[in-house]
Design an enzyme around this catalytic site. Structure first.
Site, PDB file in Angstrom:
ATOM      1  N   THR A 113       0.761  -1.332  -0.447  1.00  0.00           N
ATOM      2  CA  THR A 113       0.137   0.258  -0.064  1.00  0.00           C
ATOM      3  C   THR A 113       0.999   1.330   0.169  1.00  0.00           C
ATOM      4  O   THR A 113       0.081   2.173  -0.410  1.00  0.00           O
ATOM      5  CB  THR A 113      -0.721  -0.066   1.694  1.00  0.00           C
TER       6      THR A 113
ATOM      7  N   LYS B  64       1.814 -12.065   7.884  1.00  0.00           N
ATOM      8  CA  LYS B  64       0.455 -11.558   7.689  1.00  0.00           C
ATOM      9  C   LYS B  64      -0.157 -12.613   6.324  1.00  0.00           C
ATOM     10  O   LYS B  64       0.275 -13.215   5.203  1.00  0.00           O
ATOM     11  CB  LYS B  64       0.859  -9.677   6.848  1.00  0.00           C
TER      12      LYS B  64
ATOM     13  N   VAL C  43      -3.667  -6.754   9.239  1.00  0.00           N
ATOM     14  CA  VAL C  43      -3.124  -5.207   8.713  1.00  0.00           C
ATOM     15  C   VAL C  43      -3.977  -4.947   6.588  1.00  0.00           C
ATOM     16  O   VAL C  43      -3.978  -5.029   6.394  1.00  0.00           O
ATOM     17  CB  VAL C  43      -1.572  -5.728   8.396  1.00  0.00           C
TER      18      VAL C  43
ATOM     19  N   TYR D 113       4.729 -12.686   5.032  1.00  0.00           N
ATOM     20  CA  TYR D 113       3.940 -11.930   4.455  1.00  0.00           C
ATOM     21  C   TYR D 113       3.853 -12.825   3.144  1.00  0.00           C
ATOM     22  O   TYR D 113       4.878 -13.169   2.415  1.00  0.00           O
ATOM     23  CB  TYR D 113       4.769 -10.987   3.786  1.00  0.00           C
TER      24      TYR D 113
END
Length: 299
Positions: free
Chosen positions: A52, A169, A211, A141
């Site tokens: 992001t 994540k 998240v 992740y």
């Protein structure tokens, strides 16, 4: 700082956008103000230089400046994680060392993308990163839709003998990923939802937080949803989930972070358009977001 032992980086970790000035350069003063705003409105952790945050289009000097800026702004209040992943192990190692030296509270390390290593390569990659900064807690992740390969639960379980591998994540798009990780790792790993819309079902499967992208706009509501669920108020949590879901889905109507940057602009935060090859939101996306945000306002 977070005191939640089962959620080492807090329950709502906002994957923060990177603000750009009109000339395309980093707007560090705005990044500091946005970080402070997010912490005041439901975020109990921040991630900078993630997907992001447009990390693929940031130079490493820009990433270091952004990490330092956010740490200076809110680092005494909440955990600040730095995205340090790469498909080059040497680069991920160096980035993680430098983030630790700056004082980051943790690092988000994505599965190496594009080169699609086997599980043995993934394990060796994460072990090298963990060894490079053994004092820095790591969140692994997994996002196979972007990376082209997936970190398996059995591989993740083996990595738990690295003391600083503490969180994960989960962004495969399925709640079963959480269940598989729980079966392989037990309670030794703090699992975070990597998909806003799946946060509530992932909590039911054993996740500890999210998240989030949506927390830029509805952090208080998202935090309340998680608090309700953790306190056993499941009906209240479900009601908030259903209220937030249209916005959660709308923020991914085109490539992230285009929609959330447009939504922030609509709220008066001049965070700038994404850098190429991403594109600014068109009028239809902006109109959709405006309608969705209006629906969340108190009547």
């Amino acid at each position: 700082m977070s005191s939640l032992s089962s959620a080492p980086f807090g329950r709502v970790v906002t994957a923060m956008v990177t603000p750009f000035a009109a000339d395309g350069s980093l707007d560090l003063p705005l990044a500091a103000r946005l970080a402070q705003h997010l912490v005041a409105h439901g975020s109990d952790g921040l991630l900078v230089c993630g997907t992001t945050g447009e990390s693929p289009t940031l130079s490493w000097d820009e990433q270091l400046a952004l990490i330092k800026t956010v740490l200076d702004a809110v680092g005494e209040k909440v955990p600040v994680l730095a995205g340090t992943g790469s498909n080059s192990t040497a680069e991920a190692v160096e980035a993680t060392r430098e983030a630790a030296a700056l004082g980051a509270h943790g690092a988000l390390v994505v599965v190496p993308y594009y080169n699609r290593p086997p599980q043995e390569g993934l394990e060796a990659h994460f072990r090298a990163v963990a060894a490079a900064a053994p004092e820095l807690p790591l969140m692994l992740y997994n996002i196979p839709g972007r990376t082209g390969c997936s970190l398996h639960p059995a591989t993740t379980a083996r990595l738990l003998d690295c003391d600083n591998v503490v969180a994960y994540k989960a962004a495969s798009g399925t709640t079963s990923e959480v269940s598989a990780l729980r079966l392989a790792c037990g309670s030794r790993l703090a699992i975070y939802s990597g998909d806003d819309g799946l946060t509530l079902p992932m909590l039911a499967a054993g996740a500890v937080g999210v998240v989030s992208v949506t927390s830029h706009l509805a952090g208080v509501e998202l935090s309340a949803m998680i608090d309700h669920y953790m306190a056993g108020r499941h009906a209240e949590a479900l009601a908030l989930h259903e209220r937030l879901l249209p916005l959660m889905e709308g923020l991914f109507c085109t490539s992230n972070p285009t929609p959330v940057k447009a939504a922030l602009e609509l709220q008066g935060w001049p965070v700038g358009a994404p850098r190429l090859p991403l594109m600014p939101a068109d009028s239809s996306v902006r109109d959709t977001l405006s309608t969705l945000m209006a629906a969340l306002r108190p009547t």
